[in-house]
Design a protein around this motif. Structure first.
Motif, PDB file in Angstrom:
ATOM      1  N   PHE A  21      32.666  34.158  29.041  1.00 54.64           N
ATOM      2  CA  PHE A  21      31.396  34.794  29.519  1.00 54.64           C
ATOM      3  C   PHE A  21      30.248  33.679  29.376  1.00 54.64           C
ATOM      4  O   PHE A  21      29.614  33.785  28.406  1.00 54.64           O
ATOM      5  CB  PHE A  21      31.217  36.021  28.577  1.00 54.64           C
ATOM      6  CG  PHE A  21      30.016  36.960  29.262  1.00 54.64           C
ATOM      7  CD1 PHE A  21      29.953  37.774  30.479  1.00 54.64           C
ATOM      8  CD2 PHE A  21      28.934  37.055  28.524  1.00 54.64           C
ATOM      9  CE1 PHE A  21      29.001  38.380  30.805  1.00 54.64           C
ATOM     10  CE2 PHE A  21      27.791  37.824  28.835  1.00 54.64           C
ATOM     11  CZ  PHE A  21      28.038  38.670  30.113  1.00 54.64           C
ATOM     12  N   ASP A  22      30.169  33.091  30.298  1.00 54.40           N
ATOM     13  CA  ASP A  22      28.916  32.196  30.324  1.00 54.40           C
ATOM     14  C   ASP A  22      28.644  32.027  31.858  1.00 54.40           C
ATOM     15  O   ASP A  22      29.244  32.459  32.806  1.00 54.40           O
ATOM     16  CB  ASP A  22      29.736  30.702  29.755  1.00 54.40           C
ATOM     17  CG  ASP A  22      28.555  29.993  29.202  1.00 54.40           C
ATOM     18  OD1 ASP A  22      27.296  30.152  29.547  1.00 54.40           O
ATOM     19  OD2 ASP A  22      28.907  28.905  28.808  1.00 54.40           O
ATOM     20  N   ALA A  82      37.284  34.127  19.525  1.00 55.82           N
ATOM     21  CA  ALA A  82      38.220  34.515  20.719  1.00 55.82           C
ATOM     22  C   ALA A  82      37.313  35.308  21.958  1.00 55.82           C
ATOM     23  O   ALA A  82      37.832  35.211  22.904  1.00 55.82           O
ATOM     24  CB  ALA A  82      39.065  35.590  20.030  1.00 55.82           C
ATOM     25  N   ALA A  83      36.200  35.692  21.433  1.00 56.48           N
ATOM     26  CA  ALA A  83      35.413  36.394  22.482  1.00 56.48           C
ATOM     27  C   ALA A  83      34.264  35.353  22.972  1.00 56.48           C
ATOM     28  O   ALA A  83      33.627  35.695  24.046  1.00 56.48           O
ATOM     29  CB  ALA A  83      34.619  37.571  21.740  1.00 56.48           C
ATOM     30  N   ASP A  84      34.178  34.209  22.342  1.00 54.56           N
ATOM     31  CA  ASP A  84      33.203  33.092  22.650  1.00 54.56           C
ATOM     32  C   ASP A  84      31.875  34.041  22.714  1.00 54.56           C
ATOM     33  O   ASP A  84      31.150  34.065  23.848  1.00 54.56           O
ATOM     34  CB  ASP A  84      33.652  32.615  24.005  1.00 54.56           C
ATOM     35  CG  ASP A  84      32.571  31.057  24.019  1.00 54.56           C
ATOM     36  OD1 ASP A  84      32.034  30.636  22.860  1.00 54.56           O
ATOM     37  OD2 ASP A  84      32.317  30.715  25.176  1.00 54.56           O
ATOM     38  N   VAL A  85      31.212  34.520  21.771  1.00 52.51           N
ATOM     39  CA  VAL A  85      30.193  35.607  21.337  1.00 52.51           C
ATOM     40  C   VAL A  85      28.800  34.517  21.779  1.00 52.51           C
ATOM     41  O   VAL A  85      29.019  33.305  21.755  1.00 52.51           O
ATOM     42  CB  VAL A  85      30.109  36.035  20.089  1.00 52.51           C
ATOM     43  CG1 VAL A  85      31.347  36.860  20.062  1.00 52.51           C
ATOM     44  CG2 VAL A  85      29.877  35.071  19.117  1.00 52.51           C
ATOM     45  N   HIS A  86      27.987  35.344  22.039  1.00 54.85           N
ATOM     46  CA  HIS A  86      26.512  34.616  22.283  1.00 54.85           C
ATOM     47  C   HIS A  86      25.374  35.392  21.371  1.00 54.85           C
ATOM     48  O   HIS A  86      25.676  36.529  20.795  1.00 54.85           O
ATOM     49  CB  HIS A  86      26.328  34.513  23.637  1.00 54.85           C
ATOM     50  CG  HIS A  86      26.174  36.018  24.260  1.00 54.85           C
ATOM     51  ND1 HIS A  86      27.100  36.645  24.725  1.00 54.85           N
ATOM     52  CD2 HIS A  86      24.913  36.765  24.134  1.00 54.85           C
ATOM     53  CE1 HIS A  86      26.511  37.808  25.299  1.00 54.85           C
ATOM     54  NE2 HIS A  86      25.356  37.840  24.763  1.00 54.85           N
ATOM     55  N   LEU A 135      43.864  23.306  24.949  1.00 53.67           N
ATOM     56  CA  LEU A 135      44.127  24.337  23.945  1.00 53.67           C
ATOM     57  C   LEU A 135      42.789  24.831  23.307  1.00 53.67           C
ATOM     58  O   LEU A 135      42.610  26.005  23.276  1.00 53.67           O
ATOM     59  CB  LEU A 135      44.771  23.753  22.729  1.00 53.67           C
ATOM     60  CG  LEU A 135      45.680  24.920  21.808  1.00 53.67           C
ATOM     61  CD1 LEU A 135      45.966  26.148  22.381  1.00 53.67           C
ATOM     62  CD2 LEU A 135      46.383  24.367  20.577  1.00 53.67           C
ATOM     63  N   LEU A 136      41.784  23.906  22.876  1.00 50.86           N
ATOM     64  CA  LEU A 136      40.566  24.471  22.375  1.00 50.86           C
ATOM     65  C   LEU A 136      39.920  25.325  23.552  1.00 50.86           C
ATOM     66  O   LEU A 136      39.483  26.292  23.321  1.00 50.86           O
ATOM     67  CB  LEU A 136      39.703  23.047  22.151  1.00 50.86           C
ATOM     68  CG  LEU A 136      38.319  23.483  21.396  1.00 50.86           C
ATOM     69  CD1 LEU A 136      38.641  23.907  19.881  1.00 50.86           C
ATOM     70  CD2 LEU A 136      37.786  22.047  21.077  1.00 50.86           C
ATOM     71  N   ASP A 137      39.720  24.596  24.659  1.00 53.32           N
ATOM     72  CA  ASP A 137      39.325  25.466  25.694  1.00 53.32           C
ATOM     73  C   ASP A 137      39.798  26.895  26.193  1.00 53.32           C
ATOM     74  O   ASP A 137      39.063  27.910  26.236  1.00 53.32           O
ATOM     75  CB  ASP A 137      39.588  24.518  27.002  1.00 53.32           C
ATOM     76  CG  ASP A 137      38.494  24.559  28.084  1.00 53.32           C
ATOM     77  OD1 ASP A 137      37.151  24.907  27.619  1.00 53.32           O
ATOM     78  OD2 ASP A 137      38.645  24.371  28.983  1.00 53.32           O
ATOM     79  N   LEU A 138      41.383  26.873  26.116  1.00 56.80           N
ATOM     80  CA  LEU A 138      41.882  27.951  26.082  1.00 56.80           C
ATOM     81  C   LEU A 138      41.619  29.048  24.942  1.00 56.80           C
ATOM     82  O   LEU A 138      41.654  30.266  25.233  1.00 56.80           O
ATOM     83  CB  LEU A 138      43.484  27.657  26.249  1.00 56.80           C
ATOM     84  CG  LEU A 138      44.242  28.992  26.633  1.00 56.80           C
ATOM     85  CD1 LEU A 138      43.904  29.437  28.306  1.00 56.80           C
ATOM     86  CD2 LEU A 138      45.840  28.531  26.606  1.00 56.80           C
ATOM     87  N   THR A 139      41.660  28.832  24.101  1.00 57.67           N
ATOM     88  CA  THR A 139      41.198  29.551  22.831  1.00 57.67           C
ATOM     89  C   THR A 139      39.794  29.926  22.719  1.00 57.67           C
ATOM     90  O   THR A 139      39.692  31.013  22.245  1.00 57.67           O
ATOM     91  CB  THR A 139      41.706  28.891  21.327  1.00 57.67           C
ATOM     92  OG1 THR A 139      42.974  28.164  21.562  1.00 57.67           O
ATOM     93  CG2 THR A 139      41.647  29.787  20.240  1.00 57.67           C
ATOM     94  N   CYS A 140      38.892  29.057  23.017  1.00 55.61           N
ATOM     95  CA  CYS A 140      37.527  29.703  23.042  1.00 55.61           C
ATOM     96  C   CYS A 140      37.346  30.691  24.095  1.00 55.61           C
ATOM     97  O   CYS A 140      37.128  30.074  25.175  1.00 55.61           O
ATOM     98  CB  CYS A 140      36.620  28.510  22.923  1.00 55.61           C
ATOM     99  SG  CYS A 140      36.718  27.585  21.478  1.00 55.61           S
ATOM    100  N   GLY A 141      37.270  31.883  23.650  1.00 47.29           N
ATOM    101  CA  GLY A 141      37.039  32.617  24.821  1.00 47.29           C
ATOM    102  C   GLY A 141      38.494  33.312  25.304  1.00 47.29           C
ATOM    103  O   GLY A 141      38.587  33.915  26.354  1.00 47.29           O
ATOM    104  N   GLY A 142      39.367  32.908  24.547  1.00 44.62           N
ATOM    105  CA  GLY A 142      40.920  33.309  24.842  1.00 44.62           C
ATOM    106  C   GLY A 142      41.218  34.659  24.709  1.00 44.62           C
ATOM    107  O   GLY A 142      42.273  34.986  24.538  1.00 44.62           O
ATOM    108  N   LEU A 143      40.662  35.518  24.093  1.00 43.75           N
ATOM    109  CA  LEU A 143      40.581  36.869  23.712  1.00 43.75           C
ATOM    110  C   LEU A 143      41.943  37.023  22.678  1.00 43.75           C
ATOM    111  O   LEU A 143      42.492  37.958  22.491  1.00 43.75           O
ATOM    112  CB  LEU A 143      41.120  37.723  24.683  1.00 43.75           C
ATOM    113  CG  LEU A 143      40.245  37.661  26.051  1.00 43.75           C
ATOM    114  CD1 LEU A 143      40.777  38.353  27.111  1.00 43.75           C
ATOM    115  CD2 LEU A 143      38.815  38.431  25.551  1.00 43.75           C
TER     116      LEU A 143
END
Lengths: 470, 243
Positions: free
Chosen positions: A389-390, A143-147, A184-192
């Protein structure tokens, strides 16, 4: 995007609602709880439910606002707020499949990074991109697409997500992978966490080169030298980050150390199991009443830390667990901010703007000293999209105690970031405003539109989604 | 040799089956929802290399459950039967309707009775085995809350006394744990008199004692004297308590 019926049930028989405790008779346990963001900036009292069976997930009313919560380690209030029912899904922490030949693992979204490490590392695999604390869940990482400290080589967490299973009451269980359901994958990864409830994820692991890492430390004379030193070190380092002292004056402002880590291929042992992890959550972090790390102590704290680092060997070997999860051993640092809490601002500064940011920070901090408790930089390589956040440049993180002047300093940093076309990290900053996000994220409108297309009723809501008008 | 855990997908049952998997025991996991069971079994296989089969069946349909378990365990040595199964109801205040009250009795008592009656003869024939049940401190003394639940658990305690009397001379070890507050969904969100015990720690304790512990035991142990006191409290004082 493959759609399934709205019922999560796949074989178990229907059961009557059974109130368990304290709840409203909806078949699962519920409580009124006060939840707080990890930085102490946002507090809300609201209904918290703790489902531990799949049928519980179906028992919220179809129009009931909700948000899913994992470990609750977000600095911003992404897992509560907005009057939504909070679903604590940490019981859904099971590994569903593991292919030890191809390095593919499927797990429920409540699985922690620590558990994955314990299971995968002995078999020679690991997740190359991790958040810094082992009790953070996979769902939270998505959800936060962490690094991690290797973003410039391995990208963000989403790069290792092969597919997801997602539940939305209006759409049922959806499967999203790169072939079908890429949007949907795109929206969900980093989608909070706003696109639905991540049930499970298939993750691509990497071969573990070794269990130990050699970390070399080099001096950074001043803030302006950071970019060049990071780029020079990037060619031969797997993990790369800095620690810098912004409480100094004059030419030495930003003096510090650069840490470059690489795997020792024949490294052995010294594994750090989760039992050695110091437990902390947003509540216990704020346990101290006094803010011991404050305007009067921050400079001394930084000088003491710097002195300790300076006498340590330039090169040391540490276990991968310790490198991946540094917060596990530095819990005291966060506790020192006390109940008042702290701010963390993390921004990607474009390469060509780093000199400007360094100059402006020097000018501001020289004219008006401010207690920056921690400044750290990482190298970033990527392309921003939606609310992820990229990007490419230097990721600058600043921690400072929450106090009367902290909001003004944060607003000044916001303006600077906007001026240099930088990107602030939404998940790290509990006060970031909609205007700043809208100005800095070119994908803001696209994200908002895609979210409303998927979920016209906007059932998944949090304080973050309300603050950012999503 | 197989260990069957009835009520294995959540709470204490899940923690106990994880302990058993860690000990590399062969498991039959039984619960009402196949989705929870499949996920749990997969986790035990991946994490511990355990052999874990699943049987999805509702405990309320106790006779059919016993038949299904009998079939699933046909031809196998049943080493242990563990019953962390139970159903509570927040509206169980003396006004619970007949069908729901009956369902609670089926799940809390008759599911155990039916499964044991089906599998006990084989265990006694082999002269070995372990049967573990779970009662509750709610059964210590009847009160105005958890009315049917308490009654069903007190009946279970009586059943386990009889079971011990019957089976222990034939080599089967029978144990009943009387549980206090445990940090599972049953106690989530409740304001309680004493702290909740960690289900993982309780499960580890129970698994350590498997085959050695006989008879009734309170977990955590503090509940032994608390329950004794409650039982011996004069009615005039007990009737004033609201808990």
């Amino acid at each position: 995007m493959a759609r399934r019926p709205a019922d999560l049930r796949s074989g178990g028989e229907a059961r009557r609602d059974r109130p368990v405790s304290g709840g409203a008779g909806r078949g699962f346990a519920s409580a009124e709880a006060e939840l707080v963001s990890f930085d102490g900036g946002t507090r809300c009292r609201q209904t918290l439910v703790r489902p531990d069976r799949y049928r519980h997930l179906e028992q919220l009313g179809p129009k009931e606002l909700r948000i899913v919560r994992g470990g609750g380690y977000s600095y911003a209030a992404a897992s509560f707020g907005a009057g939504a029912t909070v679903q604590d899904v940490r019981a859904f922490d099971r590994i569903l499949a593991f292919d030890g030949t191809r390095g593919i693992l499927e797990c429920e979204a409540g699985t922690t990074l620590g558990k994955l490490f314990r299971v995968c590392a002995p078999r020679g695999w690991f997740l190359p991109v991790q958040a810094g604390y082992p009790r953070i869940t996979i769902g939270g990482c998505i959800a936060a697409d962490v690094h991690g400290k290797n973003q410039f080589r391995d990208g963000n967490f989403s790069r290792q997500v092969e597919s997801l299973r997602l539940f939305h009451p209006a759409r049922g269980v959806m499967t999203a992978d790169r072939e079908s359901g890429a949007e949907l994958l795109d929206l969900t990864c980093g989608g909070l966490g706003l696109s639905g409830h991540i049930l499970s994820a298939r993750l691509r692991l990497a071969r573990l080169p070794g269990r130990r890492v050699r970390v070399r430390r080099t001096r950074i004379p001043r803030l302006e030298d950071t970019m060049a030193l990071l780029e020079a070190a990037a060619a031969h380092a797997t993990f790369l980050y800095t620690w810098q002292n912004l409480t100094l004056h004059g030419d030495t402002l930003g003096r510090g150390f650069l840490y470059a880590g690489e795997f020792l291929e024949d490294g052995e042992g010294a594994d750090a199991p989760e039992s050695r992890v110091v437990a902390v959550d947003a509540d216990t972090r704020a346990g101290l009443r006094l803010q011991l790390l404050n305007g009067g102590t921050t400079k001394a704290f930084n000088l003491a830390y710097e002195a300790l680092q300076a006498v340590a060997p330039d090169e040391r070997e540490i276990g991968l667990h310790d490198l991946l999860f540094p917060v596990a051993r530095k819990v005291l640092y966060f506790r020192l901010f006390g109940g008042a809490g702290f701010h963390e601002m993390q921004v990607i500064v474009p390469r060509d703007a780093f000199a400007t940011v360094a100059r402006e920070l020097r000018r501001r901090l020289s004219a008006e000293p401010f207690p920056v408790a921690l400044a750290s930089c990482k190298l970033f390589q990527g392309t921003p999209a939606l609310l992820r956040f990229d990007g490419s440049g230097v990721c600058l993180a600043l921690d400072f105690p929450r106090g009367p002047a902290s909001g003004r300093f944060a607003a000044w940093v916001d303006a600077l970031v906007r001026d240099v076309r930088g990107l602030p990290n939404i998940i790290k900053d509990s006060r970031l405003g909609m205007d700043t996000v809208r100005a800095c994220y070119p994908g803001y409108e696209a994200f908002s539109k895609a979210l409303h297309r998927l979920d016209p009723q906007r059932l998944y809501r949090s304080e973050v989604s309300e603050r950012l008008a999503l | 040799m197989t260990w069957a855990v009835v009520g294995a997908s959540a709470g204490l049952g899940r923690a106990i089956s994880e302990c058993l998997a860690r000990q590399r025991r062969s498991l039959l996991l039984v619960a009402s929802d196949a989705r929870d069971l499949e996920a749990h079994a997969a986790d035990l296989r991946v994490c511990f290399g355990a052999e874990a089969r699943v049987l999805a069946h509702d405990g309320a349909d106790h006779a059919a459950l016993a038949d299904a378990m009998g079939r699933a365990l046909e031809g196998q040595d049943v080493e242990g039967l563990i019953f962390p199964i139970g159903s509570v109801d927040g509206t169980d205040d003396g006004r619970l309707g007949g069908p729901r009250a009956e369902e609670m009795l089926r799940i809390n008592l008759l599911s155990v009775v039916s499964v044991v009656s089906r599998l006990l003869p084989g265990m006694m024939d082999r002269g070995r085995g372990v049967i573990v049940g779970f009662s509750s401190i709610a059964a210590a003394r009847g009160r105005s809350r958890n009315v049917v639940y308490s009654a069903s658990k007190r009946a279970l305690e009586s059943y386990f006394e009889s079971l011990r009397h019957l089976a222990e001379p034939r080599g089967v070890v029978v144990a009943l744990y009387c549980l206090g507050y445990v940090d599972t969904n049953l106690a989530f969100g409740q304001r309680l008199l004493l702290p909740k015990a960690d289900s993982t720690a309780l499960a580890a304790r129970i698994c350590e004692e498997l085959g050695n512990r006989r008879g009734k035991r309170y977990l955590p142990a503090i509940w032994g004297p608390v329950t004794w006191t409650l039982r011996h409290l004069p009615w005039a004082a007990f009737r004033r308590l609201r808990f």
